[in-house]
Scaffold this motif. Structure first.
Motif, PDB file in Angstrom:
ATOM      1  N   THR A   1      -8.979 -25.661  25.932  1.00  0.00           N
ATOM      2  CA  THR A   1      -8.464 -25.655  27.307  1.00  0.00           C
ATOM      3  C   THR A   1      -8.862 -24.388  28.062  1.00  0.00           C
ATOM      4  N   LEU A   2      -9.194 -23.322  27.318  1.00  0.00           N
ATOM      5  CA  LEU A   2      -9.639 -22.076  27.966  1.00  0.00           C
ATOM      6  C   LEU A   2     -11.136 -22.079  28.253  1.00  0.00           C
ATOM      7  N   GLY A   3     -11.793 -23.209  27.955  1.00  0.00           N
ATOM      8  CA  GLY A   3     -13.203 -23.349  28.318  1.00  0.00           C
ATOM      9  C   GLY A   3     -14.187 -23.130  27.186  1.00  0.00           C
ATOM     10  N   ALA A   4     -13.708 -22.909  25.965  1.00  0.00           N
ATOM     11  CA  ALA A   4     -14.634 -22.696  24.852  1.00  0.00           C
ATOM     12  C   ALA A   4     -15.310 -24.013  24.475  1.00  0.00           C
ATOM     13  N   SER A   5     -16.590 -23.930  24.157  1.00  0.00           N
ATOM     14  CA  SER A   5     -17.311 -25.124  23.722  1.00  0.00           C
ATOM     15  C   SER A   5     -16.866 -25.510  22.312  1.00  0.00           C
ATOM     16  N   ARG A   6     -17.238 -26.726  21.897  1.00  0.00           N
ATOM     17  CA  ARG A   6     -16.838 -27.190  20.557  1.00  0.00           C
ATOM     18  C   ARG A   6     -17.409 -26.281  19.469  1.00  0.00           C
ATOM     19  N   TRP A   7     -18.655 -25.839  19.656  1.00  0.00           N
ATOM     20  CA  TRP A   7     -19.276 -24.963  18.661  1.00  0.00           C
ATOM     21  C   TRP A   7     -18.551 -23.624  18.602  1.00  0.00           C
ATOM     22  N   THR A   8     -18.180 -23.105  19.774  1.00  0.00           N
ATOM     23  CA  THR A   8     -17.456 -21.825  19.812  1.00  0.00           C
ATOM     24  C   THR A   8     -16.079 -21.961  19.163  1.00  0.00           C
ATOM     25  N   VAL A   9     -15.396 -23.089  19.446  1.00  0.00           N
ATOM     26  CA  VAL A   9     -14.086 -23.318  18.825  1.00  0.00           C
ATOM     27  C   VAL A   9     -14.229 -23.377  17.310  1.00  0.00           C
ATOM     28  N   PHE A  10     -15.252 -24.086  16.855  1.00  0.00           N
ATOM     29  CA  PHE A  10     -15.460 -24.204  15.401  1.00  0.00           C
ATOM     30  C   PHE A  10     -15.749 -22.840  14.781  1.00  0.00           C
ATOM     31  N   ARG A  11     -16.598 -22.073  15.461  1.00  0.00           N
ATOM     32  CA  ARG A  11     -17.042 -20.787  14.885  1.00  0.00           C
ATOM     33  C   ARG A  11     -15.989 -19.700  14.991  1.00  0.00           C
ATOM     34  N   ARG A  12     -15.263 -19.653  16.116  1.00  0.00           N
ATOM     35  CA  ARG A  12     -14.338 -18.546  16.364  1.00  0.00           C
ATOM     36  C   ARG A  12     -12.888 -18.863  16.006  1.00  0.00           C
ATOM     37  N   VAL A  13     -12.528 -20.150  15.920  1.00  0.00           N
ATOM     38  CA  VAL A  13     -11.128 -20.511  15.655  1.00  0.00           C
ATOM     39  C   VAL A  13     -10.991 -21.274  14.331  1.00  0.00           C
ATOM     40  N   THR A  14     -11.780 -22.366  14.208  1.00  0.00           N
ATOM     41  CA  THR A  14     -11.594 -23.238  13.034  1.00  0.00           C
ATOM     42  C   THR A  14     -11.984 -22.527  11.735  1.00  0.00           C
ATOM     43  N   LEU A  15     -13.156 -21.927  11.716  1.00  0.00           N
ATOM     44  CA  LEU A  15     -13.614 -21.291  10.478  1.00  0.00           C
ATOM     45  C   LEU A  15     -12.672 -20.188   9.990  1.00  0.00           C
ATOM     46  N   PRO A  16     -12.209 -19.282  10.868  1.00  0.00           N
ATOM     47  CA  PRO A  16     -11.232 -18.286  10.379  1.00  0.00           C
ATOM     48  C   PRO A  16      -9.951 -18.916   9.843  1.00  0.00           C
ATOM     49  N   LEU A  17      -9.513 -20.033  10.479  1.00  0.00           N
ATOM     50  CA  LEU A  17      -8.287 -20.689  10.019  1.00  0.00           C
ATOM     51  C   LEU A  17      -8.429 -21.244   8.604  1.00  0.00           C
TER      52      LEU A  17
END
Length: 261
Positions: free
Chosen positions: A169-185
């Motif tokens: 919702t903050l505008g991150a692309s799917r790849w950015t979400v995967f790399r910056r949010v999903t992978l650390p989780l």
């Protein structure tokens, strides 16, 4: 509040003790029969070191391949919806229940010199995979990949998707979400899956001997060296088995502390 200790009824305690003895006694036999006096000299033998070196290298390369291919596959299974998802999930687990020798035969039929894909690799690029070190890596990756996919998929399902939705919702692309949010989780799950994958690759035997053969210095990994030594030098087979046992115990002990309940 202290939890009360409960004593197991004998109808459960007896079979539980038998099961534990069934698992431990073979390992005790291995330790009792080990040539402890000559163990340092045995471990320093060139054949043992060569098999250990090859096993560590091929298991590490196979794990790297599984990480590159398996993490995206786990994400697709956990985060997307498509009609054949159940079928794909079942296919992913097939190498876990398939006899490894059958897996080796299947790899030969596909990647062999006259295989479905192997013939084109040979004709177009002059690449022949069977009975090479690359074949060892492929065979190990084939049997170990499901362990990584299942572990990472479980970590993805347990992760809170609201963090990913907030990033989107903050505008991150799917790849950015995967790399910056999903992978650390899911990093602990990826690490645990990678370790299990590496352990499975290290102990692989059936698919390797079928697809890659048993050539010292090129395709003879530790399990294959154990099999060969058992016929000619049983003490060497025990020493090689002890090395594999030590590696397995060390890895499981490390996992037990953090990721295995």
């Amino acid at each position: 509040m202290k939890r009360r200790r409960t004593r197991a009824p004998w109808m459960l305690a007896v079979p539980a003790a038998l099961a534990l003895a069934f698992l431990i006694l073979p390992l005790v036999g291995l330790l009792v029969r080990a040539p402890w006096r000559t163990l340092p000299q045995r471990l320093a033998e060139p054949a043992v070191l060569e098999a250990l070196r090859l096993s560590l290298i091929t298991a590490t390369l196979a794990t790297a391949i599984c990480l590159v291919l398996g993490v995206p596959l786990a994400w697709v299974l956990a985060r997307t919806r498509f009609r054949a998802r159940r079928l794909v999930r079942a296919l992913v687990t097939v190498p876990m229940v398939l006899p490894p020798v059958v897996g080796g035969v299947a790899l030969l039929l596909v990647l062999g010199r006259n295989g479905l894909v192997g013939r084109y690799l040979d004709d177009a690029f002059g690449i022949t995979l069977p009975f090479t070190t690359a074949a060892v890596v492929i065979a190990e990756a084939f049997v170990a990949l499901p362990f990584l996919v299942i572990t990472v998929e479980g970590a993805l399902r347990a992760a809170d998707p609201r963090f990913e939705e907030a990033a989107a919702t903050l505008g991150a692309s799917r790849w950015t979400v995967f790399r910056r949010v999903t992978l650390p989780l899911i990093a602990p799950g990826v690490l645990a899956g990678g370790v299990l994958c590496w352990s499975r690759a290290l102990g692989e035997f059936g698919a390797t001997i079928t697809f890659a053969g048993n050539f010292p210095g090129e395709t003879q990994t530790m399990p294959l060296a154990v099999y060969l030594a058992l016929e000619t030098d049983p003490e060497a087979a025990i020493v090689l088995s002890l090395v594999l046992l030590a590696v397995s115990v060390a890895i499981l002990s490390a996992l037990r502390e953090r990721w295995i309940p």
